[in-house]
Design a protein around this motif. Sequence first.
Motif, PDB file in Angstrom:
ATOM      1  N   THR A  91      15.893  19.917 -27.024  1.00 58.11           N
ATOM      2  CA  THR A  91      16.383  19.296 -25.737  1.00 58.11           C
ATOM      3  C   THR A  91      16.003  20.041 -24.605  1.00 58.11           C
ATOM      4  O   THR A  91      15.853  21.188 -24.850  1.00 58.11           O
ATOM      5  N   ILE A  92      16.425  19.429 -23.602  1.00 55.30           N
ATOM      6  CA  ILE A  92      15.943  20.368 -22.167  1.00 55.30           C
ATOM      7  C   ILE A  92      17.383  20.619 -21.540  1.00 55.30           C
ATOM      8  O   ILE A  92      18.091  19.498 -21.385  1.00 55.30           O
ATOM      9  N   PRO A  93      17.643  21.806 -20.970  1.00 60.09           N
ATOM     10  CA  PRO A  93      18.970  22.024 -20.368  1.00 60.09           C
ATOM     11  C   PRO A  93      18.956  21.588 -19.029  1.00 60.09           C
ATOM     12  O   PRO A  93      17.883  21.174 -18.369  1.00 60.09           O
ATOM     13  N   SER A  94      20.053  21.357 -18.329  1.00 62.47           N
ATOM     14  CA  SER A  94      20.115  20.907 -16.979  1.00 62.47           C
ATOM     15  C   SER A  94      19.965  22.167 -15.906  1.00 62.47           C
ATOM     16  O   SER A  94      20.441  23.112 -16.431  1.00 62.47           O
ATOM     17  N   ALA A  95      19.371  21.888 -14.947  1.00 66.68           N
ATOM     18  CA  ALA A  95      19.444  23.102 -13.837  1.00 66.68           C
ATOM     19  C   ALA A  95      20.866  23.484 -13.532  1.00 66.68           C
ATOM     20  O   ALA A  95      20.758  24.700 -13.157  1.00 66.68           O
ATOM     21  N   LEU A  96      21.891  22.630 -13.548  1.00 68.64           N
ATOM     22  CA  LEU A  96      23.173  22.952 -13.180  1.00 68.64           C
ATOM     23  C   LEU A  96      23.739  23.929 -14.255  1.00 68.64           C
ATOM     24  O   LEU A  96      24.706  24.818 -14.068  1.00 68.64           O
ATOM     25  N   LEU A 149      11.607  25.592 -20.381  1.00 70.87           N
ATOM     26  CA  LEU A 149      11.366  25.124 -18.891  1.00 70.87           C
ATOM     27  C   LEU A 149      12.009  23.656 -18.567  1.00 70.87           C
ATOM     28  O   LEU A 149      12.246  23.009 -19.595  1.00 70.87           O
ATOM     29  N   ILE A 150      12.208  23.343 -17.608  1.00 68.54           N
ATOM     30  CA  ILE A 150      12.967  21.877 -17.012  1.00 68.54           C
ATOM     31  C   ILE A 150      11.982  21.091 -15.936  1.00 68.54           C
ATOM     32  O   ILE A 150      12.622  20.120 -15.648  1.00 68.54           O
ATOM     33  N   CYS A 151      10.877  21.709 -15.824  1.00 67.59           N
ATOM     34  CA  CYS A 151       9.997  20.994 -14.977  1.00 67.59           C
ATOM     35  C   CYS A 151       8.431  20.759 -15.780  1.00 67.59           C
ATOM     36  O   CYS A 151       8.170  21.358 -16.802  1.00 67.59           O
ATOM     37  N   ARG A 152       7.846  19.699 -15.436  1.00 61.37           N
ATOM     38  CA  ARG A 152       6.628  19.431 -16.061  1.00 61.37           C
ATOM     39  C   ARG A 152       5.526  19.188 -15.082  1.00 61.37           C
ATOM     40  O   ARG A 152       5.700  19.034 -13.863  1.00 61.37           O
ATOM     41  N   PRO A 153       4.105  19.238 -15.379  1.00 57.81           N
ATOM     42  CA  PRO A 153       3.215  19.035 -14.271  1.00 57.81           C
ATOM     43  C   PRO A 153       3.522  17.541 -13.711  1.00 57.81           C
ATOM     44  O   PRO A 153       3.759  16.711 -14.314  1.00 57.81           O
ATOM     45  N   GLY A 154       3.085  17.593 -12.396  1.00 55.95           N
ATOM     46  CA  GLY A 154       3.478  16.519 -11.666  1.00 55.95           C
ATOM     47  C   GLY A 154       4.562  16.528 -10.567  1.00 55.95           C
ATOM     48  O   GLY A 154       4.829  15.903  -9.803  1.00 55.95           O
ATOM     49  N   GLU A 155       5.619  17.257 -11.216  1.00 59.29           N
ATOM     50  CA  GLU A 155       6.657  17.523 -10.163  1.00 59.29           C
ATOM     51  C   GLU A 155       6.754  18.469  -9.190  1.00 59.29           C
ATOM     52  O   GLU A 155       5.870  19.410  -9.168  1.00 59.29           O
ATOM     53  N   HIS A 156       7.444  18.106  -8.170  1.00 60.38           N
ATOM     54  CA  HIS A 156       7.318  19.103  -7.172  1.00 60.38           C
ATOM     55  C   HIS A 156       8.514  19.816  -6.927  1.00 60.38           C
ATOM     56  O   HIS A 156       9.482  19.383  -6.949  1.00 60.38           O
ATOM     57  N   VAL A 157       8.466  21.117  -6.563  1.00 60.76           N
ATOM     58  CA  VAL A 157       9.238  22.206  -6.795  1.00 60.76           C
ATOM     59  C   VAL A 157       9.256  22.847  -5.418  1.00 60.76           C
ATOM     60  O   VAL A 157       8.155  22.850  -4.697  1.00 60.76           O
ATOM     61  N   LEU A 158      10.413  23.398  -5.031  1.00 57.60           N
ATOM     62  CA  LEU A 158      10.322  24.228  -3.892  1.00 57.60           C
ATOM     63  C   LEU A 158      10.384  25.791  -4.228  1.00 57.60           C
ATOM     64  O   LEU A 158      10.631  26.112  -5.385  1.00 57.60           O
ATOM     65  N   LYS A 159      10.106  26.549  -3.246  1.00 56.13           N
ATOM     66  CA  LYS A 159       9.981  28.072  -3.519  1.00 56.13           C
ATOM     67  C   LYS A 159      11.362  28.409  -4.064  1.00 56.13           C
ATOM     68  O   LYS A 159      12.461  28.303  -3.443  1.00 56.13           O
ATOM     69  N   ASP A 160      11.592  29.170  -5.169  1.00 53.12           N
ATOM     70  CA  ASP A 160      12.842  29.940  -5.595  1.00 53.12           C
ATOM     71  C   ASP A 160      13.592  28.645  -6.299  1.00 53.12           C
ATOM     72  O   ASP A 160      14.599  29.180  -6.737  1.00 53.12           O
ATOM     73  N   GLN A 161      13.018  27.491  -6.471  1.00 49.31           N
ATOM     74  CA  GLN A 161      13.753  26.530  -7.282  1.00 49.31           C
ATOM     75  C   GLN A 161      13.804  26.874  -8.713  1.00 49.31           C
ATOM     76  O   GLN A 161      12.872  27.563  -9.390  1.00 49.31           O
ATOM     77  N   ILE A 162      14.813  26.656  -9.654  1.00 56.50           N
ATOM     78  CA  ILE A 162      15.129  26.922 -10.814  1.00 56.50           C
ATOM     79  C   ILE A 162      14.113  26.047 -11.666  1.00 56.50           C
ATOM     80  O   ILE A 162      14.246  24.681 -11.616  1.00 56.50           O
ATOM     81  N   ILE A 163      13.222  26.602 -12.510  1.00 56.55           N
ATOM     82  CA  ILE A 163      12.277  25.669 -13.116  1.00 56.55           C
ATOM     83  C   ILE A 163      12.311  26.091 -14.715  1.00 56.55           C
ATOM     84  O   ILE A 163      11.778  25.355 -15.560  1.00 56.55           O
ATOM     85  N   GLY A 164      13.201  27.070 -15.158  1.00 63.05           N
ATOM     86  CA  GLY A 164      13.485  27.167 -16.549  1.00 63.05           C
ATOM     87  C   GLY A 164      14.581  28.289 -16.854  1.00 63.05           C
ATOM     88  O   GLY A 164      15.137  28.721 -16.029  1.00 63.05           O
ATOM     89  N   HIS A 165      14.796  28.406 -18.140  1.00 59.28           N
ATOM     90  CA  HIS A 165      15.956  29.235 -18.590  1.00 59.28           C
ATOM     91  C   HIS A 165      15.538  30.405 -19.577  1.00 59.28           C
ATOM     92  O   HIS A 165      14.808  29.992 -20.338  1.00 59.28           O
TER      93      HIS A 165
END
Length: 452
Positions: free
Chosen positions: A203-208, A245-261
């Motif tokens: 499973t994939i964790p939540s960013a929170l 990781l919690i993001c995949r190709p195609g998603e838009h992210v912001l600088k310093d945004q959490i994308i993995g654990h």
Amino acid sequence: MFERLIRLWERLRQSLWILPLLFGCAGACVATGIMLLPPLPFDQLLSPIWPIFRDVRDIRDLIGMLLPAVVTIFTLALSITMVVLTLAAQNLGPRLIRNFLGDHITQSMIGIFVADITFLVTTLLMMGNIGNHNDPAQIAGLVAALAFMASLFSLIVFVHHLGRSIVADQVIIDVGEQLENTILENHSRLGHAITKARNSATTIPSALDIDPEFAVQAKRSGYIQGIDYNGLCKKIAARHARVELICRPGEHVLKDQIIGHIICDADKIKTLCPAINQDAASTIMIGNYRTAALDIEFSLRQIVEIAVRALSPGVNDPFTAIASVYRLGRAMRQTLAFVYPVGLWMDDHNIARLSGPVSDFSGMLSAALDQIRQAAVAKPDVLIPITQTLEGLIPFIANNRQRDEICRQAKIIINTARRTIAESDDRKDVEKAAWRVLRYSAQWQEKTLSKS
């Protein structure tokens, strides 16, 4: 590394200037090779098939006359190309321009014009200091005339090809073929990881739920264009850690945004966190636009855009929308191989080191049909083909998750018909087609349970 090569190849393939540049270099090389030929009895060889010029000045005059004519043809071809690109952007969508720019026939035809020009220019330059009687110059004159004829014929082929390429049905076919190739290539790279994740119920964790101290953060803002999963897995394995990781190709992210654990011993996190973030920055490609080769949903949306524009009040072309729906259905048949929304990568010792979300059938089906269905809320002639497409997928589904997504789409269509279609007969036709999907999916589930 392989993903970076794919992205580089996509950029080169969709560049209008790469192939013409190669053709131009080839034209200059051919001219140089001809003019450097050793003296041979060309008069005897050419006289039966080609009238021999009296001296080099006649050949120079011929090439000087052909050169502006070829430049005019080349200018005309570029003008036609710009008109076609403008019409395509207005009628089909600006995101499809990259497909026209990357068309090999278009690039080759323009390349022929460029090669002819560079051949003529190079020949003229190398004829500056030769004598009045030069046998290789006779060959150059013959090749120049043949190249001019080839340019004339290429212009006809070029106009014919551009005329066909802007037809909506042809565009849908071409984009659909590229989409299916993208799906198959992505599954060949991710299929084993998807199977491992499904077998282990990853499973994939939540960013929170991720502590910023144990987080992988994006180094810049933009779209995730691709992820070198194998390369990142090797780097993580060398550090004896694990990353979710919690993001995949195609998603838009912001600088310093959490994308993995990051998962590792607490006493090592201060050392490993900066190192793993650096590894992620070198293997997670982030840019200002999405890529078609590594992002299946973006490729899907190219056909979706054609359908949505066709359903707009200003165009009102349901036939193009119906063709788009059926072509999407053929591509969705390939997406059924994506049976789980997560991928899991192991190291050489079969220890899980990297996991992350991937495109699955449910997400891709929503990307393919949601916007078209929303644009066709009051169009039974489009909603019915959508239900037919859903029904055609049922015999090939692999699990209840895929079945549930198909049923969800069918139920939404029923609710949409009841809410927006005023004519009772049309509403009943749509509901009948959608209920057939639900019954067929129930029969599939009964057969699956009886076999198990």
